[in-house]
Scaffold this active site. Structure first.
Site, PDB file in Angstrom:
ATOM      1  CD  GLN A  62      31.644  21.855  35.453  1.00 19.76           C
ATOM      2  OE1 GLN A  62      31.656  21.601  36.655  1.00 19.76           O
ATOM      3  NE2 GLN A  62      32.167  22.952  34.945  1.00 19.76           N
TER       4      GLN A  62
HETATM    5  P1  GTP Z   1      32.063  22.359  29.342  1.00 18.42           P
HETATM    6  O1  GTP Z   1      32.104  23.834  29.111  1.00 18.42           O
HETATM    7  O2  GTP Z   1      32.648  21.962  30.671  1.00 18.42           O
HETATM    8  O3  GTP Z   1      30.701  21.779  29.164  1.00 18.42           O
HETATM    9  O4  GTP Z   1      33.013  21.655  28.230  1.00 18.42           O
HETATM   10  P2  GTP Z   1      33.004  21.891  26.643  1.00 18.42           P
HETATM   11  O5  GTP Z   1      32.100  20.898  26.010  1.00 18.42           O
HETATM   12  O6  GTP Z   1      32.751  23.322  26.327  1.00 18.42           O
HETATM   13  O7  GTP Z   1      34.486  21.468  26.244  1.00 18.42           O
HETATM   14  P3  GTP Z   1      35.713  22.458  25.867  1.00 18.42           P
HETATM   15  O8  GTP Z   1      35.449  23.128  24.571  1.00 18.42           O
HETATM   16  O9  GTP Z   1      36.008  23.300  27.038  1.00 18.42           O
HETATM   17  O10 GTP Z   1      36.872  21.380  25.605  1.00 18.42           O
HETATM   18  C1  GTP Z   1      37.286  20.472  26.600  1.00 18.42           C
HETATM   19  C2  GTP Z   1      38.691  19.978  26.290  1.00 18.42           C
HETATM   20  O11 GTP Z   1      38.669  19.165  25.117  1.00 18.42           O
HETATM   21  C3  GTP Z   1      39.689  21.093  26.002  1.00 18.42           C
HETATM   22  O12 GTP Z   1      40.928  20.723  26.571  1.00 18.42           O
HETATM   23  C4  GTP Z   1      39.792  21.109  24.484  1.00 18.42           C
HETATM   24  O13 GTP Z   1      41.029  21.561  24.000  1.00 18.42           O
HETATM   25  C5  GTP Z   1      39.613  19.637  24.173  1.00 18.42           C
HETATM   26  N1  GTP Z   1      39.070  19.397  22.813  1.00 18.42           N
HETATM   27  C6  GTP Z   1      38.000  19.992  22.241  1.00 18.42           C
HETATM   28  N2  GTP Z   1      37.790  19.512  21.003  1.00 18.42           N
HETATM   29  C7  GTP Z   1      38.746  18.598  20.775  1.00 18.42           C
HETATM   30  C8  GTP Z   1      39.059  17.741  19.666  1.00 18.42           C
HETATM   31  O14 GTP Z   1      38.403  17.718  18.615  1.00 18.42           O
HETATM   32  N3  GTP Z   1      40.131  16.920  19.813  1.00 18.42           N
HETATM   33  C9  GTP Z   1      40.880  16.895  20.952  1.00 18.42           C
HETATM   34  N4  GTP Z   1      41.920  16.052  20.980  1.00 18.42           N
HETATM   35  N5  GTP Z   1      40.624  17.671  22.015  1.00 18.42           N
HETATM   36  C10 GTP Z   1      39.563  18.515  21.936  1.00 18.42           C
END
Ligand code: GTP
Ligand code: MG
Length: 171
Positions: A62
């Protein structure tokens, strides 16, 4: 058995790109979280490969937390940089954050390996890993080993290939 070598890895990339989902998949199944929520600040996670024991700084992507990233650059011995391949609108923001990372004094002159995940390849309108690497101008990274893998972190696809590459760069 032999003691595994400890490696600190920074997991970076925009919010919602899938960083925490990727790291969660790499942990042993009995340590995996059931539901993933947006990371606040950062979280320290651990996973092992055949020869390495990784400590991951899973940073929040974020905007308001991105200024935390640089405080961990000195600690990092490898970087995992995650891109949402379906988020075409923010590809330019991802590139800006990558360029800022690459020009930081604690990163710039180090031969630190960078593993890119072109994540969410399952989305119907996802860009290919080749297209993502073009938009991020990865070919301009000449002083660091880097590699890009298409991944689907929800199904766990493409992750092992990336981690195998990273392990090869470090041992
Ligand atoms: P921050 O902690 O806010 O920086 O986000 P992050 O990069 O850690 O992302 P996170 O792992 O929380 O995933 C964000 C959303 O994307 C979640 O709803 C996951 O289920 C979804 N997501 C993650 N990887 C994939 C993917 O390969 N395909 C799809 N369709 N959704 C995904
Ligand atoms: Mg997260």
């Amino acid at each position: 058995g032999l003691k595994k070598k400890d490696v600190n890895v920074l997991c970076l990339g925009l919010d919602n790109s899938g960083k925490t989902t990727i790291i969660n998949q790499l942990k042993p199944s009995n340590a995996q979280a059931q539901d993933i929520v947006p990371t606040i600040g950062f979280s320290i996670e651990k996973f092992k490969t055949s020869s390495l024991s990784f400590t991951v700084f899973d940073m929040s992507g974020q905007g308001r937390y991105r200024n935390l990233w640089e405080h961990y650059y000195k600690e990092g011995q490898a970087i995992i940089f995650v891109i949402d391949s379906g988020d075409k609108l923010r590809m330019v923001v991802a590139k800006e954050e990558l360029d800022t990372l690459l020009s930081h004094p604690d990163i710039k002159h180090r031969r630190i390996p960078i593993l890119f995940f072109a994540n969410k390849m399952d989305l119907r309108d996802a860009l290919s890993a080749v297209k993502v690497s073009q938009l991020l101008c990865l070919e301009n990274i000449k002083d660091k080993p880097w590699h890009i893998c298409a991944s689907d972190a929800v199904k766990g696809e493409g992750l092992q290939e990336g981690v195998d590459w990273l392990q090869d760069q470090i041992r």
